[in-house]
Design a protein around this motif. Structure first.
Motif, PDB file in Angstrom:
ATOM      1  N   THR A   1       0.851  -1.186   0.000  1.00 55.28           N
ATOM      2  CA  THR A   1       0.000   0.000   0.000  1.00 55.28           C
ATOM      3  C   THR A   1       0.887   1.235   0.000  1.00 55.28           C
ATOM      4  O   THR A   1       1.687   1.449   0.916  1.00 55.28           O
TER       5      THR A   1
ATOM      6  N   THR B   1       1.698   5.177   0.287  1.00 52.72           N
ATOM      7  CA  THR B   1       1.235   6.374   0.980  1.00 52.72           C
ATOM      8  C   THR B   1       2.238   7.500   0.705  1.00 52.72           C
ATOM      9  O   THR B   1       3.189   7.330  -0.079  1.00 52.72           O
ATOM     10  N   GLU B   2       2.053   8.597   1.381  1.00 49.30           N
ATOM     11  CA  GLU B   2       2.930   9.754   1.196  1.00 49.30           C
ATOM     12  C   GLU B   2       4.377   9.494   1.607  1.00 49.30           C
ATOM     13  O   GLU B   2       5.271  10.255   1.233  1.00 49.30           O
ATOM     14  N   LYS B   3       4.634   8.434   2.347  1.00 51.25           N
ATOM     15  CA  LYS B   3       6.004   8.157   2.784  1.00 51.25           C
ATOM     16  C   LYS B   3       6.856   7.549   1.673  1.00 51.25           C
ATOM     17  O   LYS B   3       8.087   7.486   1.781  1.00 51.25           O
TER      18      LYS B   3
ATOM     19  N   ASP C   1      -3.247   4.700  -1.169  1.00 47.00           N
ATOM     20  CA  ASP C   1      -4.030   5.139  -0.021  1.00 47.00           C
ATOM     21  C   ASP C   1      -4.075   6.668   0.022  1.00 47.00           C
ATOM     22  O   ASP C   1      -3.110   7.327   0.396  1.00 47.00           O
ATOM     23  N   GLY C   2      -5.215   7.229  -0.357  1.00 45.57           N
ATOM     24  CA  GLY C   2      -5.382   8.672  -0.348  1.00 45.57           C
ATOM     25  C   GLY C   2      -6.155   9.178   0.848  1.00 45.57           C
ATOM     26  O   GLY C   2      -6.712  10.282   0.808  1.00 45.57           O
ATOM     27  N   SER C   3      -6.173   8.423   1.931  1.00 45.12           N
ATOM     28  CA  SER C   3      -7.010   8.766   3.082  1.00 45.12           C
ATOM     29  C   SER C   3      -6.465   9.943   3.896  1.00 45.12           C
ATOM     30  O   SER C   3      -7.215  10.606   4.608  1.00 45.12           O
ATOM     31  N   LYS C   4      -5.165  10.213   3.811  1.00 43.57           N
ATOM     32  CA  LYS C   4      -4.600  11.325   4.580  1.00 43.57           C
ATOM     33  C   LYS C   4      -5.287  12.632   4.202  1.00 43.57           C
ATOM     34  O   LYS C   4      -5.596  13.462   5.077  1.00 43.57           O
TER      35      LYS C   4
END
Length: 368
Positions: A141, A143-145, A313-316
């Protein structure tokens, strides 16, 4: 608050572009003044007309070549914020090293210009999911990291044999790396944030007068409207976000002077069949091919099927802004309705197929 914002002038580079146009509109709706850069004044007429309701709060300035050192020095005069979107880049017919160097120089030039103006208190970079996602096997997944270390390694070891698509991704990741390196090295007084959208659709601020002038990834929906297959790149990587959501998070970063954050903007997994299913639900007698309804995506919410082992994952973005994404169905329908008049006079589908390569000249998105 609105009166306070009216005193703030935000520079939006490349304002006639698909994402930049909607971003300028969203900033104006939020109460800001906007100055948009263009390479040629004649290209701004339609954008100016679309934003005419905002009168003197929207202005245009000509920057013939953003790649030139100091190109934005004058344009940033009196600005409190900068949204860097312009990224003039050809996908084909270029070499990787000069293309990547150009992308890095543009970002550094924007930041150097911002550093000369005490009024500038934040800079927002429109980056891309290309700077985050890499290929690979096994469940993962993103993410921004994450960073696209795969394309970075390829650029380092074999730049002369990179495809146009790989060069595009290498330029995006290098430009954003330069953005964050500037922050770490120079510790500027202004806040810095990046927005990394996946493929973008949604209605444009300005609808072209011909299908042959469609640019950007909205053409995927137009192709399916016309009864055609969409380009393969969108079939194998069907992660989407609405352009209005991209604009919204940019405004959020400006308004809140968000510092040191990346936002992966992705709302739905929408392969060709999902687009067809949505379009047929509102236009059952259209040219849209039926296919196998429901195949290739999971409901509710247009999620990736269990067979998809790489997830975005665009939930942030939702957590931080406190607002959900525009529903996928609405985004698809709004896009289709915007372009529907252009398809009305195209004639039989056999004609459309003959010119489809012309329609899909955007295969890699411009201005994203």
């Amino acid at each position: 608050m609105a009166q306070a914002m009216e005193k703030e002038l935000i520079l939006v580079t490349g304002v006639t572009g698909y994402i930049a146009g909607r971003t300028a509109e969203a900033l104006l709706q939020a109460g800001y003044q906007v100055r948009g850069t263009v390479r040629d004044l004649s290209s701004a007429r339609h954008t100016q007309n679309a934003l005419s309701e905002f009168d003197s709060r929207f202005q245009i300035t000509v920057v013939p070549d953003i790649c030139v050192a100091g190109a934005l020095d004058e344009a940033m005069e009196d600005c409190t914020g900068v949204v860097q979107i312009a990224a003039p880049m050809k996908i084909s017919g270029q070499k990787a090293i000069p293309a990547v160097e150009k992308a890095v120089n543009i970002v550094n030039g924007v930041l150097e210009s911002a550093s000369k103006h005490p009024s500038v208190n934040n800079v927002v970079l429109l980056s891309s999911v290309s700077a985050i996602r890499r290929s690979g096997s096994g469940p993962y997944t993103f993410t921004e990291k994450d960073w696209n270390t795969e394309v970075e390694a390829m650029f380092k070891t074999d730049p002369d044999n990179m495809s146009g698509g790989m060069i595009y991704r290498a330029a995006k990741v290098a430009a954003e790396r330069a953005f964050w390196k500037y922050k770490e090295t120079n510790k500027p007084r202004f806040a810095m944030a990046s927005v990394n959208p996946s493929f973008v659709h949604g209605p444009p601020l300005v609808v072209p007068n011909s299908v042959f002038k469609i640019k950007g990834t909205t053409g995927f929906i137009v192709s399916i409207q016309a009864g055609l297959d969409g380009p393969d790149v969108f079939k194998t990587y069907p992660w989407w976000v609405d352009v209005r959501d991209v604009a919204r998070v940019i405004v959020f970063c400006v308004k809140n002077r968000v510092d040191g954050e990346r936002f992966l903007a992705v709302s739905a997994y929408g392969p060709q069949q999902a687009v067809a299913d949505v379009l047929r639900s509102v236009r059952p007698n259209s040219r849209v091919e039926k296919g196998v309804p429901g195949e290739g995506y999971a409901m509710p919410g247009y999620q990736a099927p269990v067979s998809e082992d790489q997830i975005l994952d665009g939930s942030k973005l939702v957590r931080v802004t406190g607002q959900d994404y525009i529903p996928y169905e609405k985004s698809v329908v709004d896009t289709a309705l915007a372009y529907e008049p252009l398809l009305a006079n195209l004639g039989p589908s056999i004609y459309i197929k003959k010119v489809s390569q012309k329609i899909f000249s955007y295969l890699m998105p411009s201005g994203k």
